[in-house]
Design a protein around this motif. Structure first.
Motif, short mmCIF file in Angstrom:
data_model
loop_
_atom_site.label_atom_id
_atom_site.label_comp_id
_atom_site.label_asym_id
_atom_site.label_seq_id
_atom_site.Cartn_x
_atom_site.Cartn_y
_atom_site.Cartn_z
N ASN A 90 51.16 -15.55 31.60
CA ASN A 90 50.20 -15.79 32.67
C ASN A 90 49.21 -16.90 32.30
O ASN A 90 48.84 -17.72 33.15
CB ASN A 90 49.46 -14.50 33.03
CG ASN A 90 50.37 -13.50 33.70
OD1 ASN A 90 51.39 -13.86 34.28
ND2 ASN A 90 50.02 -12.24 33.63
N ALA A 91 48.79 -16.93 31.05
CA ALA A 91 47.86 -17.97 30.60
C ALA A 91 48.53 -19.34 30.64
O ALA A 91 47.92 -20.33 31.06
CB ALA A 91 47.35 -17.65 29.20
N LEU A 92 49.79 -19.41 30.19
CA LEU A 92 50.52 -20.68 30.25
C LEU A 92 50.68 -21.16 31.69
O LEU A 92 50.50 -22.35 31.98
CB LEU A 92 51.90 -20.54 29.61
CG LEU A 92 51.98 -20.69 28.11
CD1 LEU A 92 53.41 -20.45 27.63
CD2 LEU A 92 51.49 -22.04 27.65
N ARG A 96 49.28 -24.64 33.23
CA ARG A 96 50.18 -25.57 33.90
C ARG A 96 49.78 -25.83 35.34
O ARG A 96 49.77 -26.96 35.82
CB ARG A 96 51.61 -25.04 33.85
CG ARG A 96 52.61 -26.04 34.46
CD ARG A 96 53.96 -25.46 34.65
NE ARG A 96 53.91 -24.51 35.78
CZ ARG A 96 54.91 -23.75 36.14
NH1 ARG A 96 56.03 -23.76 35.45
NH2 ARG A 96 54.81 -22.93 37.16
N ASN A 97 49.45 -24.77 36.06
CA ASN A 97 49.23 -24.88 37.50
C ASN A 97 47.85 -25.38 37.90
O ASN A 97 47.64 -25.70 39.06
CB ASN A 97 49.50 -23.54 38.17
CG ASN A 97 50.95 -23.13 38.05
OD1 ASN A 97 51.84 -23.95 37.88
ND2 ASN A 97 51.20 -21.83 38.13
N VAL A 104 40.33 -23.84 32.67
CA VAL A 104 41.02 -22.60 32.36
C VAL A 104 40.50 -22.11 31.01
O VAL A 104 40.24 -22.91 30.11
CB VAL A 104 42.56 -22.82 32.28
CG1 VAL A 104 43.27 -21.57 31.82
CG2 VAL A 104 43.09 -23.28 33.62
N MET A 105 40.34 -20.82 30.88
CA MET A 105 39.90 -20.24 29.61
C MET A 105 41.12 -19.70 28.86
O MET A 105 42.07 -19.20 29.47
CB MET A 105 38.88 -19.13 29.83
CG MET A 105 37.60 -19.61 30.51
SD MET A 105 36.79 -21.01 29.69
CE MET A 105 36.29 -20.26 28.15
N TRP A 106 41.07 -19.79 27.54
CA TRP A 106 42.17 -19.40 26.66
C TRP A 106 41.59 -18.49 25.58
O TRP A 106 40.49 -18.74 25.09
CB TRP A 106 42.76 -20.65 26.03
CG TRP A 106 44.04 -20.48 25.30
CD1 TRP A 106 44.20 -20.25 23.96
CD2 TRP A 106 45.37 -20.54 25.85
NE1 TRP A 106 45.53 -20.16 23.64
CE2 TRP A 106 46.27 -20.35 24.79
CE3 TRP A 106 45.86 -20.74 27.13
CZ2 TRP A 106 47.64 -20.35 24.98
CZ3 TRP A 106 47.22 -20.76 27.31
CH2 TRP A 106 48.11 -20.55 26.24
N PRO A 107 42.29 -17.45 25.18
CA PRO A 107 41.75 -16.56 24.15
C PRO A 107 41.89 -17.14 22.74
O PRO A 107 42.70 -18.04 22.49
CB PRO A 107 42.61 -15.30 24.29
CG PRO A 107 43.92 -15.82 24.78
CD PRO A 107 43.59 -16.98 25.68
N VAL A 123 39.79 -24.96 28.36
CA VAL A 123 40.79 -26.00 28.63
C VAL A 123 40.28 -26.72 29.88
O VAL A 123 40.44 -26.22 30.99
CB VAL A 123 42.19 -25.41 28.88
CG1 VAL A 123 43.21 -26.54 29.11
CG2 VAL A 123 42.64 -24.53 27.72
N PRO A 124 39.65 -27.88 29.68
CA PRO A 124 39.08 -28.58 30.83
C PRO A 124 40.14 -29.03 31.82
O PRO A 124 41.27 -29.37 31.43
CB PRO A 124 38.38 -29.79 30.21
CG PRO A 124 38.30 -29.52 28.75
CD PRO A 124 39.42 -28.59 28.43
N GLN A 125 39.78 -29.05 33.08
CA GLN A 125 40.73 -29.48 34.10
C GLN A 125 41.19 -30.91 33.87
O GLN A 125 42.28 -31.31 34.30
CB GLN A 125 40.13 -29.34 35.49
CG GLN A 125 38.89 -30.22 35.74
CD GLN A 125 38.37 -30.04 37.14
OE1 GLN A 125 39.13 -29.93 38.08
NE2 GLN A 125 37.06 -30.02 37.27
#
Length: 127
Positions: A90-92, A96-97, A104-107, A123-125
């Motif tokens: 789901n994070a990937l 991607r999307n 997007v935030m990542w753990p 993860v900046p846009q």
């Protein structure tokens, strides 16, 4: 050559693109060092990039303790079944999307506590 392919993909999508490169290997095999080198080379070629670790997708200690054989799960931490594959997928997909649309935030992983840390890496846009 890889940067040329990346640029072509970005041109086809109107500048909104992300390319995900995955590195796999046993612990201590140099994945982090290799990923840092790749990010450096991409930056040198004018391509924004970021290295993201899978460590934040380890199961929490409480989740390991709830498995059928907790002692084995703790000993084998890092084995595929000790990761949250759905969470990783789901994070990937989110990374991607959402290129060019939203951050997007990542753990990450707190080694001192031995547990993941949610939403620890931005993860900046723009990447």
């Amino acid at each position: 050559r890889a940067t040329a392919c990346w640029r072509q993909k970005c041109e086809r999508t109107g500048g909104r693109c992300r390319v995900v490169i995955g590195l796999a290997g046993v612990p201590g095999s140099g994945k982090t060092t290799a990923s840092e080198h790749i990010v450096e080379k991409l930056h040198e070629n004018g391509l924004a990039s970021i290295a993201l670790s899978m460590d934040g997708f380890h199961l929490y200690k409480s989740e390991l303790a709830a498995l059928d054989d907790p002692a084995k799960a703790f000993r084998r931490r890092g084995a595929p079944y000790t990761f949250s594959s759905d969470k990783f997928r789901n994070a990937l997909l989110s990374v991607r999307n959402n290129s060019g649309r939203m951050d997007v935030m990542w753990p990450s992983f707190a080694h001192a506590e031995g547990d993941p840390v949610e939403d620890a890496v931005l993860v900046p846009q723009s990447i």
